[in-house]
Write a protein that holds these residues in place. Structure first.
Motif, PDB file in Angstrom:
ATOM      1  N   ARG A 149     -19.226   8.269  14.059  1.00 41.84           N
ATOM      2  CA  ARG A 149     -19.782   9.071  12.976  1.00 41.84           C
ATOM      3  C   ARG A 149     -21.270   9.222  13.265  1.00 41.84           C
ATOM      4  N   ILE A 175     -18.777  -6.908   0.050  1.00 41.36           N
ATOM      5  CA  ILE A 175     -18.102  -6.353   1.233  1.00 41.36           C
ATOM      6  C   ILE A 175     -19.143  -5.840   2.235  1.00 41.36           C
ATOM      7  N   ILE A 176     -20.196  -5.222   1.724  1.00 36.50           N
ATOM      8  CA  ILE A 176     -21.245  -4.734   2.621  1.00 36.50           C
ATOM      9  C   ILE A 176     -21.890  -5.913   3.358  1.00 36.50           C
ATOM     10  N   PHE A 178       0.481   5.642  -0.699  1.00 36.47           N
ATOM     11  CA  PHE A 178      -0.423   6.766  -0.927  1.00 36.47           C
ATOM     12  C   PHE A 178       0.225   7.725  -1.916  1.00 36.47           C
ATOM     13  N   THR A 179      -0.547   8.146  -2.917  1.00 38.16           N
ATOM     14  CA  THR A 179      -0.070   9.151  -3.862  1.00 38.16           C
ATOM     15  C   THR A 179      -0.970  10.369  -3.757  1.00 38.16           C
ATOM     16  N   LEU A 180      -0.381  11.501  -3.456  1.00 40.62           N
ATOM     17  CA  LEU A 180      -1.165  12.739  -3.315  1.00 40.62           C
ATOM     18  C   LEU A 180      -1.049  13.535  -4.607  1.00 40.62           C
ATOM     19  N   HIS A 181      -2.007  13.323  -5.493  1.00 37.30           N
ATOM     20  CA  HIS A 181      -1.935  13.926  -6.823  1.00 37.30           C
ATOM     21  C   HIS A 181      -1.975  15.448  -6.794  1.00 37.30           C
ATOM     22  N   ASN A 182      -2.646  15.991  -5.777  1.00 35.49           N
ATOM     23  CA  ASN A 182      -2.799  17.443  -5.747  1.00 35.49           C
ATOM     24  C   ASN A 182      -1.727  18.127  -4.902  1.00 35.49           C
ATOM     25  N   LEU A 240     -16.776  -7.437  -4.934  1.00 37.02           N
ATOM     26  CA  LEU A 240     -17.689  -6.348  -5.291  1.00 37.02           C
ATOM     27  C   LEU A 240     -18.149  -5.622  -4.023  1.00 37.02           C
ATOM     28  N   PRO A 241     -18.473  -4.315  -4.175  1.00 31.50           N
ATOM     29  CA  PRO A 241     -18.940  -3.567  -3.002  1.00 31.50           C
ATOM     30  C   PRO A 241     -20.056  -4.272  -2.227  1.00 31.50           C
ATOM     31  N   LYS A 252       0.839  -1.205   0.000  1.00 35.96           N
ATOM     32  CA  LYS A 252       0.000   0.000   0.000  1.00 35.96           C
ATOM     33  C   LYS A 252       0.866   1.242   0.000  1.00 35.96           C
ATOM     34  N   ALA A 272     -11.521  -3.071   4.284  1.00 36.77           N
ATOM     35  CA  ALA A 272     -11.778  -2.622   2.911  1.00 36.77           C
ATOM     36  C   ALA A 272     -12.138  -1.139   2.864  1.00 36.77           C
ATOM     37  N   ASN A 273     -11.783  -0.426   3.925  1.00 34.49           N
ATOM     38  CA  ASN A 273     -11.995   1.015   3.945  1.00 34.49           C
ATOM     39  C   ASN A 273     -10.899   1.696   3.100  1.00 34.49           C
ATOM     40  N   TYR A 274      -9.710   1.076   3.075  1.00 36.96           N
ATOM     41  CA  TYR A 274      -8.639   1.520   2.182  1.00 36.96           C
ATOM     42  C   TYR A 274      -8.421   0.436   1.131  1.00 36.96           C
ATOM     43  N   SER A 275      -8.140   0.850  -0.075  1.00 35.37           N
ATOM     44  CA  SER A 275      -7.786  -0.127  -1.105  1.00 35.37           C
ATOM     45  C   SER A 275      -6.312  -0.474  -0.952  1.00 35.37           C
TER      46      SER A 275
END
Lengths: 231, 272
Positions: free
Chosen positions: A106, A90-91, A17-21, A86-87, A15, A62-65
């Motif tokens: 939350r 996972i649900i 992380f790429t921060l494109h912005n 598939l989503p 894993k 599965a909250n993070y890919s």
């Protein structure tokens, strides 16, 4: 669930992380991470802040890919490979087999504390009276004052919200439980309750992966301490 | 027990369920970059799909194409109908589409006045949908109308008032009652909380969340509000300039966005 049944099987997870912005900055967090957890076992992750403990736990939910590797979680007779599922699979898995407790609740506007706690069990089709009884029992054990039960938890103190969240996380007897610092800002008496809840979950055969900063909690629940950098 | 639970708890059988709606190679462009293109997805019974993206990204155009209100330039929308079986929305007769719209489908418009008849009573707005599916008994229709007004938290004493006498939030709730009274299988929603103030939004969202899970509805909801998407949708499709740039489980898309545009969208939310 029987003892020594494989519940969690993680192999070769990558894993980054790429921060494109932000100039496309990229940093790797998990490198070839693997872990197996059996029914009735509690594995506690440790390592420095920023080492990837939470990222690993979120990947298990599965909250993070992830960028590579496989994560298999038991759902009854099946092992579900969640990085490609598939989503809706996972649900379904989360609903019946996979619990996650973070230190943050939350909140949904207008929904009472009692309903917030009951909801996951209600969603499984369990009789409402039974759900309510179990929710009340958990709130009582976690010392959430009864006068708060009919109120929405949005205005509660941090510690109260956290205990509501723990009650919600423990209302279903999930076969797999992921705990991300659920005791972070609790006092000693409430930490003890959480330790009891974790032990009860282990006794009924739950596989648990957790992050705990309090040493006393860690000592009390861990069957294995695992360094996140070493897995 | 509600339908969602029935459909999702049988771990061994879940993969045998057929999609309710299948979209293949759908294209609709008004001008280059204006509209939507290359859209492919399946929606399963009980699923709530959120379509998010900025204004002009093609969300509403797509929703219109999916709900048989706008003929696409190319592609197929296959719907698995209770009455007609599997049908291609744009290869079938107009009359079949009209039947779907008033029975198996619901459409909740952003502006309630587009989905209500403003010059007849609240009761008649609900009753009309029932009559369209063959209900004839006046007493039954009125009783159902009252039941649904209660379900959307409108005082039954207002049953003979016209929607024009209602507040914006009440109009929106009436529109939802009108749509759900025939127990549709699939509901399309276009910015259902847009234009309402925050306290009214919260009430409406809570109501929608409960109804969707209690009735086991399949929903396609277009919104630019990521908090609405998080609360209601099981999975998301992120659109930009007419194309889908990212799809996946709602919390995964919002908490671990991969595409530069999704990252920008998520990081632009004000935190409190």
């Amino acid at each position: 669930m029987t003892a020594n049944q494989l519940m969690i099987d993680v192999s070769g997870v990558e894993k980054a992380f790429t921060l494109h912005n932000q100039g496309g900055a990229s940093f790797g967090v998990l490198d070839n991470a693997s872990l197996q957890v059996q029914a009735g076992e509690c594995v506690v992750l440790h390592g420095q802040s920023g080492a990837g403990k939470s990222t690993f736990l979120k990947a298990l939910y599965a909250n993070y890919s992830v960028d590579g590797g496989e994560i298999r979680l038991r759902d009854g007779e099946q092992m579900v490979e969640i990085t490609s599922a598939l989503p809706r699979r996972i649900i379904a898995l989360r609903r019946q087999a996979l619990g996650y407790v973070s230190q943050f609740l939350r909140v949904i506007p207008r929904v009472s504390t009692l309903e917030v706690v009951m909801q996951p069990l209600l969603d499984l089709g369990v009789d409402a009276a039974l759900c309510e009884a179990k929710a009340k029992h958990l709130l009582q054990r976690l010392n959430v004052p009864e006068r708060l039960w009919s109120l929405a938890p949005g205005t509660f103190s941090g510690g109260e919200q956290q205990r509501v969240n723990i009650a919600r996380g423990f209302i279903v007897d999930y076969p797999i439980l992921l705990l991300d610092e659920p005791t972070a800002s609790l006092d000693a008496a409430n930490r003890k309750v959480v330790v009891e809840l974790i032990r009860e979950a282990k006794d009924r055969g739950a596989a648990i992966v957790g992050i705990f900063h309090d040493e006393d909690v860690r000592e009390a629940v861990a069957d294995r301490l695992v360094d996140i950098k070493a897995i | 027990m509600n339908t969602v639970v029935d459909l999702l708890t049988s771990a061994s059988e879940w993969q045998d369920i057929a999609p309710l709606l299948s979209v293949r190679e759908l294209n609709k462009f008004y001008a280059p970059g204006k509209g939507c293109g290359d859209i492919n997805f399946d929606l399963y019974p009980g699923e709530v799909l959120g379509i998010v993206g900025e204004s002009g990204s093609g969300k509403s155009t797509l929703l219109s194409c999916l709900s048989a209100r706008l003929t696409p330039d190319s592609g197929n929308v296959i719907y698995n109908s209770e009455q007609f079986g599997e049908m291609d929305l744009y290869a079938c007769e107009e009359s079949m589409r009209r039947v779907l719209m008033r029975s198996e489908w619901g459409i909740v418009h952003q502006h309630a006045r587009d989905g209500l008849r403003m010059n007849v009573s609240a009761g008649a707005n609900i009753g009309e949908r029932l009559m369209a599916v063959g209900e004839r008994h006046y007493g039954d229709i009125r009783a159902k109308a009252e039941e649904w007004l209660t379900a959307v938290e409108i005082d039954t004493g207002r049953i003979d008032d016209r929607p024009s006498q209602f507040s914006g939030g009440m109009q929106q709730r009436l529109q939802i009652a009108r749509n759900l009274v025939t127990h549709p299988k699939l509901v399309f929603m276009d910015e259902p909380t847009g234009g309402l103030d925050v306290s009214v939004q919260a009430k409406l969202l809570d109501l929608l969340r409960n109804l969707v899970s209690r009735l086991g509805l399949s929903v396609i909801i277009v919104t630019h509000d990521l908090a609405v998407a998080r609360l209601l949708a099981h999975r998301l499709m992120v659109m930009r300039r007419g194309e889908v740039v990212e799809t996946g489980l709602t919390d995964q898309v919002l908490d671990d966005p991969q595409h530069p545009y999704t990252q920008l969208l998520v990081s632009s939310i004000l935190q409190n």
